[in-house]
Design an enzyme around this catalytic site. Structure first.
Site, PDB file in Angstrom:
ATOM      1  N   LYS A   1       0.850  -1.193   0.000  1.00 48.38           N
ATOM      2  CA  LYS A   1       0.000   0.000   0.000  1.00 48.38           C
ATOM      3  C   LYS A   1       0.888   1.247   0.000  1.00 48.38           C
ATOM      4  O   LYS A   1       2.005   1.211   0.536  1.00 48.38           O
ATOM      5  CB  LYS A   1      -0.887  -0.061   1.254  1.00 48.38           C
ATOM      6  CG  LYS A   1      -2.056   0.907   1.294  1.00 48.38           C
ATOM      7  CD  LYS A   1      -2.912   0.600   2.529  1.00 48.38           C
ATOM      8  CE  LYS A   1      -4.017   1.607   2.739  1.00 48.38           C
ATOM      9  NZ  LYS A   1      -4.862   1.265   3.912  1.00 48.38           N
TER      10      LYS A   1
ATOM     11  N   SER B   1      -9.792   1.427   3.035  1.00 51.90           N
ATOM     12  CA  SER B   1      -8.890   2.240   2.248  1.00 51.90           C
ATOM     13  C   SER B   1      -7.861   1.440   1.441  1.00 51.90           C
ATOM     14  O   SER B   1      -7.264   1.987   0.520  1.00 51.90           O
ATOM     15  CB  SER B   1      -8.164   3.215   3.171  1.00 51.90           C
ATOM     16  OG  SER B   1      -7.346   2.515   4.073  1.00 51.90           O
TER      17      SER B   1
ATOM     18  N   SER C   1     -10.064  -1.448   6.912  1.00 50.47           N
ATOM     19  CA  SER C   1      -9.488  -1.068   5.612  1.00 50.47           C
ATOM     20  C   SER C   1      -8.829  -2.195   4.830  1.00 50.47           C
ATOM     21  O   SER C   1      -8.476  -2.007   3.672  1.00 50.47           O
ATOM     22  CB  SER C   1      -8.482   0.064   5.797  1.00 50.47           C
ATOM     23  OG  SER C   1      -9.160   1.283   5.947  1.00 50.47           O
TER      24      SER C   1
END
Lengths: 91, 472
Positions: free
Chosen positions: B78, B153, B177
């Site tokens: 990420k 996310s 997330s």
């Protein structure tokens, strides 16, 4: 509930246009209604006096090898002589 | 040519080790696959040295050197995870010039096991959001239906795995997330016990809730990679020694939380949930459990997380890193103008909310109260786990939603986290496993939560569940 956008922007180091401020006020009232729900949760004394959840296990405070000054400064928008540059604070 | 996106990491490693293919071939396959699926906007950068790294691994194999546990496996990370000399942008305009001066502990661990750090995945700015629509790189699209959100996310990580762009991607989970986008894209995502995985080198959102973890296609792969990432770290004093102790039983007790059922009852997805429970009813002993304040987790979360974020994000000031605004006359100007230009709307909203709940006059009513309610919820989970081995509940109320459909009302967006935040608030592990398709053809995820450090048991239960779902 008093939601003082001016004061909070000051604390947050953020600035907003008048329109943004208005929008914030409306959005915040719904967000605060939503999180305000917890005021209704009854807590026993046992829970309130219980120790806090997070306990860090601190290590010995010994100096260790770390990343270099150059590496740290590499991401600074302005730097000079091994230091961060910022506008003058004290005359 | 072999379609490596259909193989597990174990199968890929076998082929590499037995010289059936090279690490270079594998990585080139995934580069090609990522390029073909650029439109999904899941991977925002493939690192420029991946082929070179694969060649190094092939050399190791040729020389009969000792090989790591992830030899030749491309792993995407990420955009809030640091990898030395590579960019990490947190999907924020503010961070686009940032180059990592060091690697996160988890990146070091992956490299030690001969994984190839493949590239950076799309996300909501500073991990704040549940759709990966709020990103400087633009919207990330669902792997199963282009018109729908990726979830967030860690949307880019989930889409990348689901679309076969990489076999493994790392996400971060503060309130769901990892699990929510995994559910939306039909892949497996886990949030371990708080402290299991080091947060060093990961841009902090809410430090007392954040955990990084893998997203994979199968439960076994997820468990395998998590064990590699786990471990105590001198650089993160909240890490714990999680031994993943197993607790084998002939028949596990699976708890259904009655407060969750109450929330679900009115929804179409309740049919899928009930149906799944029926399918596994002879594999588990099903018991009712109660977590009376499970719903208050959401309010707790939206107080504690912004409070910590407002403090964590104070470091982005236009001095040490992040872009500095032009024409600043004073230091205050540098802070205010740079932050106002740099942060997106949702990030600003959460900083403001965080400062509100911490401010004089409101601290006790909000932050103080939330921290106490958190203790209550944690205790209620402990009690529930006296009576069951794991709790089964859906990962989300519904499937992924259409892009752009939930942008106006923040509270509506926050409700998406209803079933995922309890695990972060209680600090317990939870895994999301794909199990069914909803009427709109999009995947639904089932979530399993277990007591602290009971990941092995949780994975075992999830595997039994998953195998029953595959029996028609």
């Amino acid at each position: 509930m008093e939601f003082d956008v001016e004061h909070l922007s000051y604390l947050s180091k953020l600035e907003f246009s008048e329109d943004e401020k208005k929008a914030f006020e409306t959005e915040f009232s719904s967000v605060l209604d939503f999180v305000g729900e917890i005021s209704g949760v009854q807590l026993s004394e046992e829970i309130e006096n219980d120790k806090p959840i997070l306990l860090s296990n601190l290590r010995e405070d010994e100096p260790k090898e770390s990343i270099s000054r150059e590496q740290i400064l590499a991401n600074a928008p302005k730097q000079k002589d091994g230091c961060f540059v910022a506008p003058l604070v004290v005359e | 040519m072999i379609d490596y996106s259909k193989l597990s990491i174990f199968e890929i490693m076998d082929k590499i080790k037995t010289h059936e293919c090279s690490a270079q071939e594998v990585v080139e396959f995934f580069i090609q696959k990522t390029k073909e699926n650029e439109k999904l906007n899941a991977i925002v950068e493939i690192f420029d040295d991946v082929v070179e790294k694969a060649k190094e691994i092939d050399k190791k194999i040729q020389n009969n050197e000792k090989l790591g546990k992830l030899v030749g496996i491309p792993v995407a990370i990420k955009d809030n995870i640091l990898y030395s000399t590579k960019k990490a942008g947190c999907a924020s305009a503010f961070m686009q010039d940032f180059v990592s001066p060091y690697s996160a502990t988890i990146v070091e661990k992956l490299l030690d096991e001969d994984a190839i750090i493949f590239g950076r995945t799309n996300m909501d700015e500073f991990a704040m959001g549940g759709s990966t629509e709020k990103s400087v790189y633009g919207v990330c699209h669902n792997a199963k239906n282009f018109e729908y959100v990726a979830g967030g996310s860690s949307g880019g990580s989930a889409v990348a795995v689901s679309a076969g762009l990489v076999p493994v991607a790392i996400g971060t989970d503060t309130g769901g997330s990892i699990r929510q986008p995994s559910s939306y894209n039909g892949v497996v995502g886990v949030k371990p016990t708080y402290g299991t995985v080091s947060r060093y080198g990961i841009v902090a959102f809410a430090s007392s809730l954040d955990q990084a973890s893998p997203i994979t296609k199968t439960i076994s792969e997820c468990e395998y990679v998590l064990k590699i990432l786990a471990g105590k770290d001198d650089h993160d004093q909240t890490t714990i020694q999680n031994d993943f102790a197993s607790d084998k039983k002939d028949k596990y007790r699976l708890g259904i939380c009655k407060e969750v059922v109450e929330k679900l009852k009115e929804r179409a997805e309740f049919y899928n949930f009930e149906n799944a429970i029926k399918k596994v009813s002879d594999k588990f002993e099903i018991v009712d459990v109660s977590i009376p304040h499970i719903s208050s987790s959401l309010a707790c979360y939206y107080i504690i997380a912004p409070a910590e974020a407002s403090s964590n994000l104070a470091r982005f000031d236009g001095v040490k890193y992040t872009k500095r605004a032009e024409n600043c006359e004073s230091l205050e100007d540098v802070y205010v103008k740079s932050r106002s230009e740099g942060f997106g709307k949702e990030v600003k909203r959460r900083i403001m909310l965080g400062n509100f709940v911490l401010s004089s006059g409101y601290y006790d009513a909000f932050y103080g109260k939330a921290k106490n309610v958190q203790k209550l919820i944690k205790k209620e989970f402990k009690t529930a786990f006296l009576n069951c081995d794991a709790i089964i509940l859906p990962t989300t109320l519904s499937t992924a939603f259409k892009i752009g459909s939930k942008n106006s009302d923040p509270v509506e967006m926050y409700m998406e986290d209803l079933f995922t935040v309890p695990a972060n608030i209680a600090g317990i592990p939870a895994v999301s496993v794909p199990y069914s398709l909803a009427e709109n053809g999009l995947p639904l995820g089932m979530q399993f939560m277990a007591d602290e450090m009971q990941e092995s048991k949780m994975f075992e239960i999830a595997k039994i569940f998953k195998s029953q779902m595959e029996v028609e």
